[in-house]
Scaffold this motif. Sequence first.
Motif, short mmCIF file in Angstrom:
data_model
loop_
_atom_site.label_atom_id
_atom_site.label_comp_id
_atom_site.label_asym_id
_atom_site.label_seq_id
_atom_site.Cartn_x
_atom_site.Cartn_y
_atom_site.Cartn_z
N ALA A 20 12.48 15.26 -6.96
CA ALA A 20 12.57 13.96 -6.28
C ALA A 20 11.20 13.33 -6.15
O ALA A 20 10.21 14.02 -5.92
CB ALA A 20 13.18 14.15 -4.90
N ARG A 21 11.17 12.01 -6.29
CA ARG A 21 9.95 11.28 -5.91
C ARG A 21 9.90 11.23 -4.40
O ARG A 21 10.95 11.16 -3.77
CB ARG A 21 10.05 9.86 -6.39
CG ARG A 21 10.12 9.80 -7.85
CD ARG A 21 10.49 8.43 -8.25
NE ARG A 21 10.82 8.49 -9.65
CZ ARG A 21 11.58 7.63 -10.25
NH1 ARG A 21 12.10 6.63 -9.58
NH2 ARG A 21 11.81 7.76 -11.51
N SER A 22 8.70 11.16 -3.84
CA SER A 22 8.65 11.12 -2.37
C SER A 22 9.09 9.77 -1.83
O SER A 22 10.05 9.69 -1.08
CB SER A 22 7.26 11.48 -1.85
OG SER A 22 7.11 12.90 -1.88
N ILE B 175 3.88 2.58 -11.25
CA ILE B 175 4.33 1.19 -11.16
C ILE B 175 5.06 0.84 -12.44
O ILE B 175 4.58 1.14 -13.54
CB ILE B 175 3.11 0.25 -10.99
CG1 ILE B 175 2.37 0.59 -9.69
CG2 ILE B 175 3.55 -1.22 -11.01
CD1 ILE B 175 0.96 0.02 -9.62
N GLN B 176 6.22 0.24 -12.33
CA GLN B 176 7.01 -0.10 -13.51
C GLN B 176 7.84 -1.36 -13.25
O GLN B 176 8.32 -1.58 -12.13
CB GLN B 176 7.94 1.08 -13.79
CG GLN B 176 8.62 1.05 -15.12
CD GLN B 176 9.45 2.31 -15.32
OE1 GLN B 176 9.02 3.40 -14.97
NE2 GLN B 176 10.63 2.16 -15.88
N SER B 177 8.00 -2.18 -14.27
CA SER B 177 8.84 -3.38 -14.17
C SER B 177 8.55 -4.18 -12.90
O SER B 177 9.47 -4.61 -12.20
CB SER B 177 10.33 -3.00 -14.20
OG SER B 177 10.61 -2.26 -15.35
N ILE C 32 6.95 2.38 -7.59
CA ILE C 32 7.29 0.96 -7.39
C ILE C 32 8.06 0.54 -8.64
O ILE C 32 7.54 0.62 -9.74
CB ILE C 32 6.01 0.09 -7.32
CG1 ILE C 32 4.99 0.64 -6.31
CG2 ILE C 32 6.35 -1.36 -7.05
CD1 ILE C 32 5.36 0.47 -4.89
N ASN C 33 9.28 0.10 -8.49
CA ASN C 33 10.12 -0.22 -9.65
C ASN C 33 10.89 -1.50 -9.38
O ASN C 33 11.49 -1.66 -8.31
CB ASN C 33 11.09 0.95 -9.89
CG ASN C 33 11.71 0.93 -11.27
OD1 ASN C 33 11.31 0.17 -12.15
ND2 ASN C 33 12.73 1.76 -11.45
N HIS C 34 10.88 -2.44 -10.33
CA HIS C 34 11.59 -3.71 -10.17
C HIS C 34 11.22 -4.39 -8.85
O HIS C 34 12.10 -4.85 -8.11
CB HIS C 34 13.10 -3.49 -10.20
CG HIS C 34 13.60 -2.97 -11.51
ND1 HIS C 34 13.54 -3.69 -12.66
CD2 HIS C 34 14.16 -1.79 -11.82
CE1 HIS C 34 14.06 -2.97 -13.65
NE2 HIS C 34 14.43 -1.81 -13.16
N SER C 35 9.93 -4.43 -8.55
CA SER C 35 9.52 -5.00 -7.26
C SER C 35 8.35 -5.95 -7.45
O SER C 35 7.53 -5.76 -8.35
CB SER C 35 9.14 -3.88 -6.29
OG SER C 35 10.27 -3.09 -6.00
C1 LIG Z 1 13.43 1.95 -12.71
O1 LIG Z 1 14.72 1.42 -12.72
C2 LIG Z 1 15.40 1.56 -13.94
C3 LIG Z 1 16.69 0.76 -13.88
O2 LIG Z 1 17.31 0.91 -12.67
C4 LIG Z 1 15.62 3.03 -14.22
O3 LIG Z 1 16.29 3.21 -15.44
C5 LIG Z 1 14.26 3.73 -14.26
O4 LIG Z 1 14.42 5.12 -14.40
C6 LIG Z 1 13.49 3.46 -12.99
N1 LIG Z 1 12.17 4.00 -13.12
C7 LIG Z 1 11.47 4.43 -12.10
C8 LIG Z 1 10.12 4.98 -12.38
O5 LIG Z 1 11.90 4.41 -10.95
#
Ligand SMILES: *[C@@H]1O[C@H](CO)[C@@H](O)[C@H](O)[C@H]1NC(C)=O
Length: 388
Positions: free
Chosen positions: A140-142, A195-197, A168-171
Motif C-alpha cells: 500500500a502507498r501511505s 506525481i502523475q497525471s 499525487i494522481n489526477h490532481s
Molecule cells: C492513477 O490513476 C490511474 C487511473 O485511475 C491508475 O490506473 C494509476 O494506477 C494511478 N497511478 C497512481 C500512481 O496512483
Amino acid sequence: MPKSALLLFSLLIVIHLSPSSAYNVVSFGARGDGRTDSTAAFLRAWKAACSSAKPASVSVPRGKYLLNSIWFVGPCRSRIVFEMSGTIVAPDNYNVIGNSEFWILFYKVSQLTVVGGTVDAKGHAFWSCRQRNGRCPGGARSITFQWCNNVVISGLTSLNSQTIHIAINHSNNIKIQNVKITAPSGSPNTDGIHIQSSRGITVTSSTIGTGDDCISIGPGSMNLWIEKIGCGPGHGISIGSLGNSANEEGVQNVTVTNSVFTKTQNGVRVKAWARPYGSYARNLVFRNLIMRNVGNPIIIDQKYCPDNSCPRESSGLRVSQVLYRNIKGTSSTQAAMTFVCSASKPCYGIKLQDIKLTYVNTLRRPTVAYCEHADGYTTGSVSPRSCL
Ligand SMILES: *[C@@H]1O[C@H](CO)[C@@H](O)[C@H](O)[C@H]1NC(C)=O
Ligand SMILES: *[C@@H]1O[C@H](CO)[C@@H](O)[C@H](O)[C@H]1NC(C)=O
C-alpha cells in the motif's frame, strides 16, 4: 424576551458566526493508544466535517491511532483542515493494508489542508517479505491524493511506507511543503513523492530520504515546481519511467532548483523505457543544485529496461529543451554527466551552463561526460567537458 431565551438566541448567533467547526476524532471514538482500531471513528469524524455547511476541521490530537485502509471521500460541502498533532500507525500485520493499493486515500476532495502529524506504515516486515521473494501482497502507498484539487500538505512526516510515501494522481494545484519522509536506503520501491497525471504541483522545503526516488514524476505531469529539497539516501529526483505504453501522456515544464543531493544513486534523471511508444519530456529546468557524492549527478537514460524485455527497441520518447545550470559538487563515479538518448528520437535543445562536478575518488581522475544521440550547447564553464 425572557432572559433564558435571550441567552439561547445569542448562543445561536455565536455558533452561527464561528468561522469553522472542529471535529475531534477522539470525540468520535478514536483511541490514541496505538492498539485500538480507530478507522471507523476517523470515518465518522470525516463524514461530519465533510457534510458541514461551513469550513470544518478534523483534528487528531496527540497519541498513536491505529488505522486500517481508509478512504476519505469527497466532494465535501466546505473547505476542510485535517489537523494532526498525533501519529497514525498501520497494523503490525502487513497484509491488513498491503492487500489494498492505498492505506490513506483522499478521493475527490478539494479545498483541503493537511497540517502536521506523522504517519508510520511500519514497512519493515513487508520489505523483508519482498526481499526474500516470499508470498507478499502488492503493498500500500501511505497517503494518496486522487482526483483532488487545491490541496496544501504542510508539516507532515511520513515514515517507512510499504511502497510510495505520498502519491499525487489526477490532481491539480497541490502544494507540498515542509514535509519529512524517511525510509531506509535499502527499502524497495519506497519513493518519497510520486506525481502523475497532475498539474500545478509544488514541493518545497522538504527532506526526503528513502530506498527509491526522492521524487518521481510520471506521465501526464505538467507545471511542477520543486525547490529546497534535501534528497538522500535514495535514487534522486526522477522524471520517469516514461514511454512504457501506448497513448501515454508526456511531461512538460518541470523545474528543480535550490536543492541538495547527498549520497544518492542519481541526482536529476530522465528515464525512459527502450520501447517505441511516442511521447515527450520537454521544458525541463534543473538549476542551483549541489551534488555530494552522487552516483550519476546528471543523467538522461532512454535505454531503461531492467527486465530485458525490450531487446533492440529504441525509445519513442522525445526529450527536448532541458536546461542544466549551476550544478556543482562531487560524483561517486567518473560518469558525472550521461546523455543516453534514443537513436530514433535524438534529444535536442540540451543546454549546459556553469557545471562543475568532480570525482570523489582519491585517484583524482577527471570526471567524464558521455553522449549518445544528444544535441545541444554549452555556455559558461562546464566540467566535465561537454560531449554534446
Ligand atoms: C492513477 O490513476 C490511474 C487511473 O485511475 C491508475 O490506473 C494509476 O494506477 C494511478 N497511478 C497512481 C500512481 O496512483
Ligand atoms: C510552468 O510551471 C510553473 C510552476 O508551476 C508555472 O508558474 C508557469 O506558469 C508554467 N509555465 C508555463 C509556460 O505554463
